[in-house]
Design an enzyme around this catalytic site. Sequence first.
Site, PDB file in Angstrom:
ATOM      1  N   ASP A 148       0.847  -1.204   0.000  1.00 25.65           N
ATOM      2  CA  ASP A 148       0.000   0.000   0.000  1.00 25.65           C
ATOM      3  C   ASP A 148       0.883   1.255   0.000  1.00 25.65           C
ATOM      4  O   ASP A 148       0.388   2.372  -0.092  1.00 25.65           O
ATOM      5  CB  ASP A 148      -1.012  -0.004   1.157  1.00 25.65           C
ATOM      6  CG  ASP A 148      -0.365   0.023   2.528  1.00 25.65           C
ATOM      7  OD1 ASP A 148       0.873  -0.089   2.609  1.00 25.65           O
ATOM      8  OD2 ASP A 148      -1.098   0.153   3.539  1.00 25.65           O
ATOM      9  N   SER A 149       2.222   1.050   0.024  1.00 27.48           N
ATOM     10  CA  SER A 149       3.148   2.166  -0.189  1.00 27.48           C
ATOM     11  C   SER A 149       2.922   2.779  -1.569  1.00 27.48           C
ATOM     12  O   SER A 149       3.445   3.854  -1.860  1.00 27.48           O
ATOM     13  CB  SER A 149       4.603   1.695  -0.043  1.00 27.48           C
ATOM     14  OG  SER A 149       4.830   0.543  -0.834  1.00 27.48           O
TER      15      SER A 149
ATOM     16  N   ASP B   8      -1.128  -6.437  -0.264  1.00 25.89           N
ATOM     17  CA  ASP B   8      -1.044  -5.769   1.044  1.00 25.89           C
ATOM     18  C   ASP B   8      -2.427  -5.232   1.428  1.00 25.89           C
ATOM     19  O   ASP B   8      -3.032  -4.457   0.665  1.00 25.89           O
ATOM     20  CB  ASP B   8      -0.047  -4.602   0.891  1.00 25.89           C
ATOM     21  CG  ASP B   8       0.496  -4.126   2.211  1.00 25.89           C
ATOM     22  OD1 ASP B   8       0.302  -4.806   3.241  1.00 25.89           O
ATOM     23  OD2 ASP B   8       1.163  -3.060   2.214  1.00 25.89           O
TER      24      ASP B   8
ATOM     25  N   GLU C 130      -0.740  -5.511   8.723  1.00 30.13           N
ATOM     26  CA  GLU C 130       0.088  -4.897   9.763  1.00 30.13           C
ATOM     27  C   GLU C 130      -0.475  -5.186  11.155  1.00 30.13           C
ATOM     28  O   GLU C 130      -1.697  -5.154  11.348  1.00 30.13           O
ATOM     29  CB  GLU C 130       0.151  -3.379   9.556  1.00 30.13           C
ATOM     30  CG  GLU C 130       0.815  -2.984   8.253  1.00 30.13           C
ATOM     31  CD  GLU C 130       0.930  -1.467   8.084  1.00 30.13           C
ATOM     32  OE1 GLU C 130       0.636  -0.708   9.034  1.00 30.13           O
ATOM     33  OE2 GLU C 130       1.330  -1.049   6.977  1.00 30.13           O
TER      34      GLU C 130
ATOM     35  N   GLU D 162       9.901  -4.305  10.204  1.00 36.56           N
ATOM     36  CA  GLU D 162      10.281  -3.029   9.583  1.00 36.56           C
ATOM     37  C   GLU D 162      10.922  -2.083  10.592  1.00 36.56           C
ATOM     38  O   GLU D 162      10.366  -1.829  11.673  1.00 36.56           O
ATOM     39  CB  GLU D 162       9.037  -2.357   8.969  1.00 36.56           C
ATOM     40  CG  GLU D 162       9.376  -1.007   8.339  1.00 36.56           C
ATOM     41  CD  GLU D 162       8.305  -0.434   7.418  1.00 36.56           C
ATOM     42  OE1 GLU D 162       7.295  -1.128   7.167  1.00 36.56           O
ATOM     43  OE2 GLU D 162       8.499   0.700   6.948  1.00 36.56           O
TER      44      GLU D 162
HETATM   45  O1  KIV Z   1       3.347  -1.066   1.603  1.00 36.74           O
HETATM   46  C1  KIV Z   1       4.508  -1.462   1.664  1.00 36.74           C
HETATM   47  O2  KIV Z   1       5.285  -1.392   0.716  1.00 36.74           O
HETATM   48  C2  KIV Z   1       4.936  -2.029   2.917  1.00 36.74           C
HETATM   49  C3  KIV Z   1       6.385  -1.933   3.218  1.00 36.74           C
HETATM   50  C4  KIV Z   1       6.688  -0.588   3.765  1.00 36.74           C
HETATM   51  C5  KIV Z   1       6.814  -2.973   4.157  1.00 36.74           C
HETATM   52  O3  KIV Z   1       4.133  -2.450   3.699  1.00 36.74           O
END
Ligand code: KIV
Length: 285
Positions: free
Chosen positions: A45-46, A84, A116, A183
């Site tokens: 979700d980055s 994610d 998460e 992380e």
């Molecule tokens: O969304 C993402 O890329 C992540 C990483 C920061 C671990 O969760």
Amino acid sequence: MAKKTTLDFMDMKRKGEKITFLTAYDYPIASFAEKAGIDMLLVGDSLGMVVYGLPGTIPVTMDEMIIHSRAVRRGAPNTFVIGDMPFMSYQSSVEKAVENAGRFLKEAQMDAIKLEGGRRVINQIKAIVDAGIPVMGHIGLTPQSSGQLGGFKAQGRTAEAARELILDAIAIQEAGAFAILLEAIPPEVGEAITRRLSIPVLSIGAGIHCDGQLLINGDMLGLVEAFTPKFVKKYANLAEIITGAITEYVHDVRDLKFPEEKHTYKMKEGEAEKLAEFLKTIDSR
Ligand code: KIV
């Protein structure tokens, strides 16, 4: 090469072979990563920050995640890809968590999901695993709760905080996760967790002792200029290369250096003359 499975990753941990892991949000990067022999991809979700220019991951939706996951699957058909779970797709109820995890598999052919949190989302992890979906846990700096953590800060830097992370990691393994991502924590804590878990422990800023490493493609390729976390190694500066190429194109167009003859199409034999006749009739009106 055949697509790796959760069992292959367990085997790699047992043999001490490091697992390579990268984020991907689109078809081209996914296909380059597969060509390069990456073991796992994360549609993170980055993408809220890397693709959409948002300040964080909170606004990212399930529908956006599905669209990007589909593109990554098309680019990397033979790679283990993880979707994610975005903010509020799993926190509010176990039912919602299972439903949204299922969407990643049904609508985008993902191999697993990541979410998460530790003990506070343990019921969600158990329920998703019970539905037959492989789960990767994620603890330490968890960007979706960065507001609660006081920003994007390293975690587990005191013995007490490290203890909480270790208990979270054990709980995630016991809930049936196939792997866990740590992380932004000190390497001592990364090592302590890696040694105590039988499932693979992946690191993004958790040190060399973990079973594998993850980087965000925008960071390691030098596409994100705003901020580079301490744990990033830049393998390329694509921002400079892309800006340079576009600047050259802008100059070429303005200076009539582009397009050249080799970039243009030729009319079919005898057709230019017919067109000239037609233009004469139009011009004489
Ligand atoms: O969304 C993402 O890329 C992540 C990483 C920061 C671990 O969760």
